[in-house]
Design a protein around this motif. Structure first.
Motif, PDB file in Angstrom:
ATOM      1  N   PRO A   1     -57.135 -20.641 -38.793  1.00 41.32           N
ATOM      2  CA  PRO A   1     -56.493 -19.487 -39.428  1.00 41.32           C
ATOM      3  C   PRO A   1     -56.225 -19.751 -40.894  1.00 41.32           C
ATOM      4  N   GLU A   2     -56.565 -18.775 -41.739  1.00 40.69           N
ATOM      5  CA  GLU A   2     -56.269 -18.915 -43.168  1.00 40.69           C
ATOM      6  C   GLU A   2     -54.847 -18.429 -43.391  1.00 40.69           C
ATOM      7  N   SER A   3     -53.906 -19.291 -43.045  1.00 36.74           N
ATOM      8  CA  SER A   3     -52.506 -18.881 -43.117  1.00 36.74           C
ATOM      9  C   SER A   3     -51.920 -19.168 -44.486  1.00 36.74           C
ATOM     10  N   THR A   4     -50.941 -18.400 -44.847  1.00 40.34           N
ATOM     11  CA  THR A   4     -50.267 -18.629 -46.114  1.00 40.34           C
ATOM     12  C   THR A   4     -49.222 -19.702 -45.931  1.00 40.34           C
ATOM     13  N   THR A   5     -48.644 -20.164 -47.028  1.00 44.01           N
ATOM     14  CA  THR A   5     -47.592 -21.173 -46.914  1.00 44.01           C
ATOM     15  C   THR A   5     -46.220 -20.530 -46.962  1.00 44.01           C
ATOM     16  N   ASP A   6     -46.175 -19.195 -46.890  1.00 35.80           N
ATOM     17  CA  ASP A   6     -44.890 -18.495 -46.927  1.00 35.80           C
ATOM     18  C   ASP A   6     -44.255 -18.545 -45.541  1.00 35.80           C
ATOM     19  N   LEU A   7     -43.192 -19.326 -45.404  1.00 39.62           N
ATOM     20  CA  LEU A   7     -42.560 -19.532 -44.105  1.00 39.62           C
ATOM     21  C   LEU A   7     -42.059 -18.225 -43.486  1.00 39.62           C
ATOM     22  N   VAL A   8     -41.712 -17.272 -44.317  1.00 38.40           N
ATOM     23  CA  VAL A   8     -41.108 -16.039 -43.803  1.00 38.40           C
ATOM     24  C   VAL A   8     -42.088 -15.269 -42.929  1.00 38.40           C
ATOM     25  N   ASP A   9     -43.407 -15.432 -43.218  1.00 36.80           N
ATOM     26  CA  ASP A   9     -44.407 -14.671 -42.478  1.00 36.80           C
ATOM     27  C   ASP A   9     -44.691 -15.250 -41.102  1.00 36.80           C
ATOM     28  N   HIS A  10     -44.090 -16.406 -40.790  1.00 37.25           N
ATOM     29  CA  HIS A  10     -44.415 -17.064 -39.530  1.00 37.25           C
ATOM     30  C   HIS A  10     -43.262 -17.006 -38.557  1.00 37.25           C
ATOM     31  N   ASP A  11     -43.557 -17.443 -37.339  1.00 33.25           N
ATOM     32  CA  ASP A  11     -42.619 -17.225 -36.252  1.00 33.25           C
ATOM     33  C   ASP A  11     -41.736 -18.427 -35.955  1.00 33.25           C
ATOM     34  N   THR A  12     -41.501 -19.302 -36.957  1.00 35.82           N
ATOM     35  CA  THR A  12     -40.640 -20.448 -36.701  1.00 35.82           C
ATOM     36  C   THR A  12     -39.222 -20.004 -36.391  1.00 35.82           C
ATOM     37  N   SER A  13     -38.865 -18.774 -36.778  1.00 33.36           N
ATOM     38  CA  SER A  13     -37.509 -18.288 -36.504  1.00 33.36           C
ATOM     39  C   SER A  13     -37.466 -17.438 -35.241  1.00 33.36           C
ATOM     40  N   ARG A  14     -38.581 -17.364 -34.516  1.00 37.43           N
ATOM     41  CA  ARG A  14     -38.633 -16.516 -33.320  1.00 37.43           C
ATOM     42  C   ARG A  14     -39.224 -17.298 -32.163  1.00 37.43           C
ATOM     43  N   LYS A  15     -38.642 -17.145 -30.999  1.00 40.69           N
ATOM     44  CA  LYS A  15     -39.231 -17.716 -29.795  1.00 40.69           C
ATOM     45  C   LYS A  15     -38.774 -16.923 -28.583  1.00 40.69           C
ATOM     46  N   ASP A  16     -39.610 -16.927 -27.556  1.00 41.25           N
ATOM     47  CA  ASP A  16     -39.278 -16.300 -26.274  1.00 41.25           C
ATOM     48  C   ASP A  16     -38.993 -17.431 -25.294  1.00 41.25           C
ATOM     49  N   VAL A  17     -37.752 -17.498 -24.818  1.00 42.65           N
ATOM     50  CA  VAL A  17     -37.314 -18.619 -23.983  1.00 42.65           C
ATOM     51  C   VAL A  17     -36.935 -18.112 -22.593  1.00 42.65           C
ATOM     52  N   VAL A  18     -37.593 -18.667 -21.570  1.00 36.32           N
ATOM     53  CA  VAL A  18     -37.279 -18.306 -20.187  1.00 36.32           C
ATOM     54  C   VAL A  18     -36.707 -19.542 -19.486  1.00 36.32           C
ATOM     55  N   PHE A  19     -35.528 -19.391 -18.901  1.00 39.33           N
ATOM     56  CA  PHE A  19     -34.925 -20.452 -18.090  1.00 39.33           C
ATOM     57  C   PHE A  19     -35.277 -20.183 -16.627  1.00 39.33           C
ATOM     58  N   LEU A  20     -35.822 -21.197 -15.953  1.00 38.85           N
ATOM     59  CA  LEU A  20     -36.121 -21.102 -14.527  1.00 38.85           C
ATOM     60  C   LEU A  20     -35.241 -22.129 -13.815  1.00 38.85           C
ATOM     61  N   VAL A  21     -34.241 -21.632 -13.090  1.00 37.37           N
ATOM     62  CA  VAL A  21     -33.162 -22.487 -12.585  1.00 37.37           C
ATOM     63  C   VAL A  21     -33.226 -22.590 -11.064  1.00 37.37           C
ATOM     64  N   ASP A  22     -33.229 -23.825 -10.586  1.00 37.47           N
ATOM     65  CA  ASP A  22     -33.253 -24.102  -9.151  1.00 37.47           C
ATOM     66  C   ASP A  22     -31.908 -23.709  -8.529  1.00 37.47           C
ATOM     67  N   GLY A  23     -31.936 -22.669  -7.688  1.00 32.19           N
ATOM     68  CA  GLY A  23     -30.721 -22.211  -7.020  1.00 32.19           C
ATOM     69  C   GLY A  23     -30.758 -22.438  -5.521  1.00 32.19           C
ATOM     70  N   SER A  24     -31.568 -23.432  -5.074  1.00 29.28           N
ATOM     71  CA  SER A  24     -31.705 -23.692  -3.636  1.00 29.28           C
ATOM     72  C   SER A  24     -30.482 -24.435  -3.091  1.00 29.28           C
ATOM     73  N   ASP A  25     -30.459 -24.639  -1.781  1.00 30.78           N
ATOM     74  CA  ASP A  25     -29.326 -25.317  -1.143  1.00 30.78           C
ATOM     75  C   ASP A  25     -29.029 -26.672  -1.779  1.00 30.78           C
ATOM     76  N   GLY A  26     -30.097 -27.355  -2.235  1.00 34.40           N
ATOM     77  CA  GLY A  26     -29.922 -28.715  -2.749  1.00 34.40           C
ATOM     78  C   GLY A  26     -29.181 -28.814  -4.075  1.00 34.40           C
ATOM     79  N   THR A  27     -28.977 -27.690  -4.769  1.00 33.68           N
ATOM     80  CA  THR A  27     -28.320 -27.753  -6.085  1.00 33.68           C
ATOM     81  C   THR A  27     -26.927 -27.112  -6.077  1.00 33.68           C
ATOM     82  N   ARG A  28     -26.368 -26.916  -4.877  1.00 34.59           N
ATOM     83  CA  ARG A  28     -25.075 -26.217  -4.799  1.00 34.59           C
ATOM     84  C   ARG A  28     -24.017 -26.903  -5.672  1.00 34.59           C
ATOM     85  N   ASN A  29     -23.927 -28.234  -5.598  1.00 36.58           N
ATOM     86  CA  ASN A  29     -22.893 -28.945  -6.364  1.00 36.58           C
ATOM     87  C   ASN A  29     -23.206 -28.996  -7.859  1.00 36.58           C
TER      88      ASN A  29
END
Length: 380
Positions: free
Chosen positions: A168-196
């Motif tokens: 990609p011929e990207s510019t060096t302008d940080l504002v145009d990039h997604d370093t300030s954006r992310k999509d974060v999904v937490f997947l949490v074990d809620g089975s019997d083994g993690t009750r405590n």
């Protein structure tokens, strides 16, 4: 073939921060002679290639060899800079029809972003080589390997042309990039083994969210709890303020249930959460991150859905306990993306380290400077 590899390497700019080279020889099974980060000078690479000896062996398992380089060579710990946006190139020299299936591993390499060039002889299966190659036009043929000098320049020109296309011929302008954006999904074990441990897991999610810059155009967060099956507490586009997210996380209750189906949960988030309709911005180039907290061994297969997530560009971070750490390492994008605690009550001790790795990887996954042609990850 050995001379050909030497001549191609001679044309590269081999340095740690420029071109990197790995060589793998295969027949019945593959053998890596050296990895992408083994040598940093052209002299060392050429000397080792010069000393290569023919392995021998049968049958020819090209499929297994392709899978091997995907899983063991094109990875960060072996020197691959795929997450930094460096073009990944595989040059296959093949002299016969494969005894095993080549289509699945070849597709997996392509989905990872590896550009595959195939060179075969009249003894090779030309259609098989075309299927393995990134595009049928990337497959070259010679009568015998002694004719390789005739196509050397054609291969190098093709490689250089393709590298220009994928850089990609990207510019060096940080504002145009997604370093300030992310999509974060937490997947949490809620089975019997993690009750405590569940209250500690819930607190950990709150602390990580507290460090994020949540907003509709900034960071987005989703939380999924799973055991036998999955429950989405909220999607990436459900909330646009940190307060709403923290309020919902604070009120989460442990689901319970058995058995623990981590594989099904991974597949579920790929198909239902990392999607545009659920708020994912992967098509805009926003880094996609999955944070898995798992406290036990899965009763179903985790490898296939984990690979599918990685191939779709999701960076998987895993945190496991002593009961799940090995499996979590396999699921994570790279073993270095996984961390282990004795019990989830120890999560505060790794919080800072975890958040640092999250940010470091995001910066690596978001190229912010132009890439030059002479910066390839090349496996021959």
């Amino acid at each position: 073939m050995r001379d050909f590899v030497q001549r191609v390497v001679e044309k590269l700019t081999v340095e740690e921060n420029r071109d990197r080279v790995s060589v793998v020889q295969y027949s019945r099974e593959p053998e890596a002679h050296f990895y992408l980060n083994t040598y940093t000078t052209k002299e060392d690479v050429v000397d080792t290639v010069r000393g290569l000896r023919h392995k021998g062996g049968r049958p020819l398992n090209t499929g297994a060899a392709l899978q091997y380089v995907r899983d063991n060579v094109f990875i960060a710990s072996s020197g691959s800079r795929r997450l930094e946006g460096v073009p990944q190139i595989l040059i296959l020299l093949n002299g016969g029809r494969s005894f095993d299936n080549v289509d699945t591993p070849a597709s997996a390499l392509k989905e990872l972003g590896v550009l595959v060039f195939g060179i075969g002889t009249r003894s090779s299966d030309s259609k098989e080589l075309q299927r393995i190659s990134h595009d049928p036009s990337y497959a070259l043929s010679v009568s015998d390997f002694t004719d390789l000098p005739n196509i050397q320049q054609q291969l190098l020109s093709s490689v250089e042309a393709v590298v220009i296309d994928v850089t990609p011929e990207s510019t060096t302008d940080l504002v145009d990039h997604d370093t300030s954006r992310k999509d974060v999904v937490f997947l949490v074990d809620g089975s019997d083994g993690t009750r405590n441990g569940f209250p500690a897991m819930r607190d950990f999610v709150q602390r990580v969210v507290g460090k994020l810059n949540v907003g509709g155009d900034k960071d987005r967060v989703s939380v999924v709890q799973y055991g036998r099956d999955q429950e989405v507490h909220f999607y990436l586009n459900t909330y646009t303020t940190k307060e709403d997210i923290l309020g919902t996380v604070r009120s989460l209750r442990h689901r319970g249930g058995r058995p623990l189906n981590t594989g099904a949960a991974l597949q579920y988030v790929r198909d239902n959460v990392f999607t545009a309709s659920s708020g994912s911005r992967s098509q805009e180039g926003v880094p996609q991150m999955l944070i898995l907290l798992s406290g036990g061994r899965s009763s179903d297969n985790v490898d296939i859905p984990a690979s599918a997530l990685k191939e779709s560009g999701v960076l998987i971070f895993g945190i496991g306990t002593r009961n799940s750490s090995r499996e979590v390492q396999r699921i994570a994008t790279d073993p270095s993306f996984s961390q282990s605690v004795s019990e989830f009550t120890d999560l505060p001790s790794i919080q800072e380290q975890f958040f640092s790795s999250l940010i470091t990887v995001q910066v690596e996954a978001t190229p912010i400077t132009p890439t030059v042609i002479g910066k390839n990850g090349c496996v021959i």
